[in-house]
Write an enzyme that holds these catalytic residues in place. Sequence first.
Site, PDB file in Angstrom:
ATOM      1  N   GLU A   1      -9.829  -0.981  -1.759  1.00  9.59           N
ATOM      2  CA  GLU A   1      -9.530   0.433  -1.483  1.00  9.59           C
ATOM      3  C   GLU A   1      -9.620   1.251  -2.767  1.00  9.59           C
ATOM      4  O   GLU A   1     -10.043   2.411  -2.744  1.00  9.59           O
ATOM      5  CB  GLU A   1      -8.145   0.549  -0.815  1.00  9.59           C
TER       6      GLU A   1
ATOM      7  N   SER B   1      -6.473  -9.465   6.843  1.00  9.65           N
ATOM      8  CA  SER B   1      -5.855  -9.696   8.153  1.00  9.65           C
ATOM      9  C   SER B   1      -5.240 -11.080   8.295  1.00  9.65           C
ATOM     10  O   SER B   1      -5.318 -11.698   9.357  1.00  9.65           O
ATOM     11  CB  SER B   1      -6.864  -9.424   9.283  1.00  9.65           C
TER      12      SER B   1
ATOM     13  N   GLU C   1     -11.175 -11.073  -0.909  1.00  7.61           N
ATOM     14  CA  GLU C   1     -10.848 -10.258   0.261  1.00  7.61           C
ATOM     15  C   GLU C   1     -12.117  -9.619   0.814  1.00  7.61           C
ATOM     16  O   GLU C   1     -12.569  -8.576   0.304  1.00  7.61           O
ATOM     17  CB  GLU C   1      -9.875  -9.142  -0.130  1.00  7.61           C
TER      18      GLU C   1
ATOM     19  N   GLY D   1      -7.392  -4.964   6.976  1.00  3.33           N
ATOM     20  CA  GLY D   1      -6.790  -3.975   7.862  1.00  3.33           C
ATOM     21  C   GLY D   1      -7.548  -3.787   9.164  1.00  3.33           C
ATOM     22  O   GLY D   1      -7.301  -2.836   9.901  1.00  3.33           O
TER      23      GLY D   1
ATOM     24  N   LYS E   1       0.852  -1.215   0.000  1.00  2.00           N
ATOM     25  CA  LYS E   1       0.000   0.000   0.000  1.00  2.00           C
ATOM     26  C   LYS E   1       0.885   1.261   0.000  1.00  2.00           C
ATOM     27  O   LYS E   1       1.985   1.236  -0.533  1.00  2.00           O
ATOM     28  CB  LYS E   1      -0.967  -0.024   1.186  1.00  2.00           C
TER      29      LYS E   1
HETATM   30  C1  PEP Z   1      -4.958  -6.019   1.625  1.00  2.00           C
HETATM   31  O1  PEP Z   1      -4.713  -4.832   1.644  1.00  2.00           O
HETATM   32  O2  PEP Z   1      -5.132  -6.589   0.538  1.00  2.00           O
HETATM   33  C2  PEP Z   1      -5.033  -6.741   2.875  1.00  2.00           C
HETATM   34  C3  PEP Z   1      -5.458  -7.973   2.871  1.00  2.00           C
HETATM   35  O3  PEP Z   1      -4.646  -6.060   4.007  1.00  2.00           O
HETATM   36  P1  PEP Z   1      -4.477  -6.668   5.495  1.00  2.00           P
HETATM   37  O4  PEP Z   1      -3.708  -7.949   5.366  1.00  2.00           O
HETATM   38  O5  PEP Z   1      -3.732  -5.630   6.251  1.00  2.00           O
HETATM   39  O6  PEP Z   1      -5.859  -6.906   6.014  1.00  2.00           O
END
Ligand code: PEP
Length: 254
Positions: A97, A212, A167, A173, A11
């Site tokens: 995002e 996460s 996801e 996050g 990111k």
């Molecule tokens: C992501 O940004 O694709 C993601 C899975 O973030 P995190 O592992 O921090 O939840």
Amino acid sequence: MRKPIVLGNWKLNGTAAASDALVASILSGMPALDVVDVGVCPPHVFIPQTVHQAAHTTLAVGGQNCSEFTTGAYTGEVSAEMLREVGCRYVLVGHSERRALFGETNETVARKTHLALKSGLTPVLCVGETLEEREAGQMNAVVEGQIQAVLNEIGIAQFERLVIAYEPIWAIGTGLTASPAQAQAMHAMIRGVLSTQNPAVARAVRIQYGGSVKADNAAELFAEPDIDGGLIGGASLKAEDFLIICRAAADSLR
Ligand code: PEP
């Protein structure tokens, strides 16, 4: 047997020096992981130095986003072709995002996927539902719609050339993780959608889980039969954690 794939999504984090140090630590701890594909997706400006560091290793590099256009008056954009030219193998498309904060629609994401494939990159197509959508029982329909838009653009045969990252937005996050059973159910659903068009492609396509994933929960997620590795945000910024997650993906094959 599908080869698991673990990708780090950095990111908007880091400096040139911090990126350099992170890649050096990953490379020094990286076992001979030829049973797993491993890559990192730094901010665009740090891609050339990362490609240079990772040369002659098995660590791949990816972009976090690409333009839906190929060339022209699109200030600030970076094309899939440019990413390939500087040494990327992957590009994330449709990260939640990007969808939520930058207005990317299913159709935008489909065009990006198409251009990434045309450029010789492997697109990592990110899909997932919000908490509200899950609570309303709409998660299957939402994710199916995200997949269908890409199917309409590129056709089922091309799906063998991409990676899907499921996801759930509520898990990104937040420290909340989908349970292995919840994640497995969505991965199987995605494979089922593809299977109605081409069972062989559905069996072959790799579907990562993201949201996460940490050093202490990766193994149980990757043990599920339809989960082929992970897309890792926060935990990919710590080499030690990222390497544990990569090893968990390798161990999931045993
Ligand atoms: C992501 O940004 O694709 C993601 C899975 O973030 P995190 O592992 O921090 O939840």
